[in-house]
Scaffold this active site. Structure first.
Site, PDB file in Angstrom:
ATOM      1  N   GLY A 168       1.003  -1.269   0.250  1.00 53.05           N
ATOM      2  CA  GLY A 168       0.060  -0.159   0.163  1.00 53.05           C
ATOM      3  C   GLY A 168       0.819   1.243  -0.072  1.00 53.05           C
ATOM      4  O   GLY A 168       1.557   1.384  -1.105  1.00 53.05           O
ATOM      5  N   ASP A 217       2.016   2.611   2.259  1.00 48.57           N
ATOM      6  CA  ASP A 217       3.712   2.253   2.876  1.00 48.57           C
ATOM      7  C   ASP A 217       4.592   2.451   1.857  1.00 48.57           C
ATOM      8  O   ASP A 217       5.907   2.676   2.083  1.00 48.57           O
ATOM      9  CB  ASP A 217       3.098   1.054   4.298  1.00 48.57           C
ATOM     10  CG  ASP A 217       4.850   1.648   5.273  1.00 48.57           C
ATOM     11  OD1 ASP A 217       5.337   2.480   4.970  1.00 48.57           O
ATOM     12  OD2 ASP A 217       4.992   0.285   6.143  1.00 48.57           O
ATOM     13  N   GLY A 273      -6.548   1.063   4.177  1.00 51.10           N
ATOM     14  CA  GLY A 273      -6.223   0.145   3.262  1.00 51.10           C
ATOM     15  C   GLY A 273      -6.266  -1.592   4.167  1.00 51.10           C
ATOM     16  O   GLY A 273      -7.494  -2.061   4.333  1.00 51.10           O
ATOM     17  N   VAL A 274      -4.734  -1.577   4.196  1.00 48.52           N
ATOM     18  CA  VAL A 274      -5.158  -3.073   5.128  1.00 48.52           C
ATOM     19  C   VAL A 274      -5.441  -3.195   5.822  1.00 48.52           C
ATOM     20  O   VAL A 274      -5.866  -4.170   7.007  1.00 48.52           O
ATOM     21  CB  VAL A 274      -3.598  -3.677   5.021  1.00 48.52           C
ATOM     22  CG1 VAL A 274      -2.905  -4.606   3.672  1.00 48.52           C
ATOM     23  CG2 VAL A 274      -2.333  -2.624   5.567  1.00 48.52           C
TER      24      VAL A 274
END
Length: 368
Positions: A31, A33, A119-120
């Protein structure tokens, strides 16, 4: 513009600080990061991140930005979504609040955020957006900084709630009414029933929208159903209009030939507001307002003129009058104008909330 929303890749946005949705440990995964590490230079950034060590949820810490078009990367750890009853909302608010405070301490004039934890970590995007706007607006009440919220694509930007669902209905009704009037000179049945004005939105009342849920982490109360979360705007702006002292017909007649700038300053005095209150509500920075105040013949962009009308909490007729002094008007054939009219008629003057609706409809944002 003090706060704006853009669709872009955050690694390509120019700002003094870029915020990264970091892993608690000094590693990176997928993502945003991963994209930030790779764009900055993963080896160098990992070494700096290792010096910081573990970060808890809601914490933030800075590193150099290396190859990114920024001075700093501010790493913050977002909460994993469970059900909204495990202090996830408070933790997400802290991510924004702590990142902004670090940027202020570092002397940053601008900062770019992704939509943290969506996101995650699975945070609902509509609720995450509301918390982001609430934290940002609260910060801008006290400080001057250019803040950019970066969303990667249309699917990343989600609006929910009755207020926003009724905007499309309002636009369709007013657009159809304008076409009917142009062709046949008649109003719709619904418009005649409502006296030419829309019925109030279900979640509105005389005092404005539902109370804010995220004024500060210390006042956090979990929501039982995040889909019914209130639409949040500026944490500092009351929706109740102040009476205009000395606002009489005779007084207004004295200013009938005022320029836009003169009318703006007259309204500020009439409302009893301060310059700071008004330019912050209008989502413009201090430098622009100083330019406006010093130039009698200042010609604003339409978005700026509208933003100041909202900041002054003018009604629809007063807004039209102020806009005409700058050569503009609100029209039922323009989607931007209809959205502005919708919020004024429903007593909502918060530029942060209105900008969310404008962005969602791919319209220019308020401010300059």
């Amino acid at each position: 513009m003090a706060f704006r929303i853009v669709r872009n890749d955050i690694t390509k946005v120019r700002a003094d600080a870029i915020v990264n949705t970091a892993n608690p440990e000094p590693i990176y995964s997928g993502g945003t990061d991963c994209a930030i590490y790779e764009a900055a230079g993963a080896k160098l950034l990992l070494a700096e991140r290792a010096r910081i060590g573990r970060l808890n949820v809601g914490q933030a810490a800075p590193t150099p930005a290396f190859a990114l078009p920024a001075k700093y990367i501010i790493h913050t750890v977002g909460p994993s979504w469970i059900d909204g009853k495990h202090r996830e909302l408070e933790a997400l608010y802290s991510c924004y609040e702590n990142s902004l405070e670090i940027a202020r301490e570092l002397g940053c004039e601008s900062i770019a955020f992704p939509l943290i934890a969506t996101g995650v970590y699975g945070f609902p995007k509509d609720l995450a957006l509301q918390i982001a706007v609430s934290a940002i607006s609260a910060f801008l009440l006290e400080h001057e900084m250019k803040i950019i919220l970066v969303v990667f694509d249309a699917e990343s930007f989600v609006l929910s709630g009755k207020v926003f669902s009724e905007i499309d209905e309002y636009i369709d009704e007013k657009t159809a009414e304008a076409k009917r009037k142009e062709e046949y000179g008649i109003q719709s049945d619904k418009s005649r029933r409502d006296g030419g004005r829309p019925a109030p939105a279900g979640r509105m009342n005389a005092a404005g929208p539902a109370p804010e849920a995220y004024a500060a982490p210390g006042s956090y109360e979990p929501l039982s159903d995040y889909d019914e979360a209130p639409v949040l705007g500026s944490a500092y702006q009351s929706m109740v209009q102040k009476p205009a002292a000395g606002d009489t017909l005779e007084e207004r007649m004295k200013h009938i030939d005022d320029t836009w700038q003169e009318a703006l300053l007259w309204w500020i005095d009439q409302k009893g507001y301060t310059d700071v209150e008004v330019y912050k509500r209008a989502n413009v920075d201090r430098k622009l307002f100083s330019k406006i105040r010093s130039k009698e013949e200042y010609q604003p962009k339409k978005m700026t003129a509208v933003a100041f009308a909202l900041a002054l909490r003018l009604n629809l007729d007063e807004t039209q009058d102020l806009l005409k002094r700058a050569g503009f008007a609100l029209s039922h054939s323009n989607k931007f104008d209809l959205i502005i009219e919708y919020f004024i008629e429903h007593g909502v003057y918060d530029t942060y909330t209105i900008n969310l609706a404008l962005f969602d409809h791919r319209q220019p944002l308020l401010g300059e």
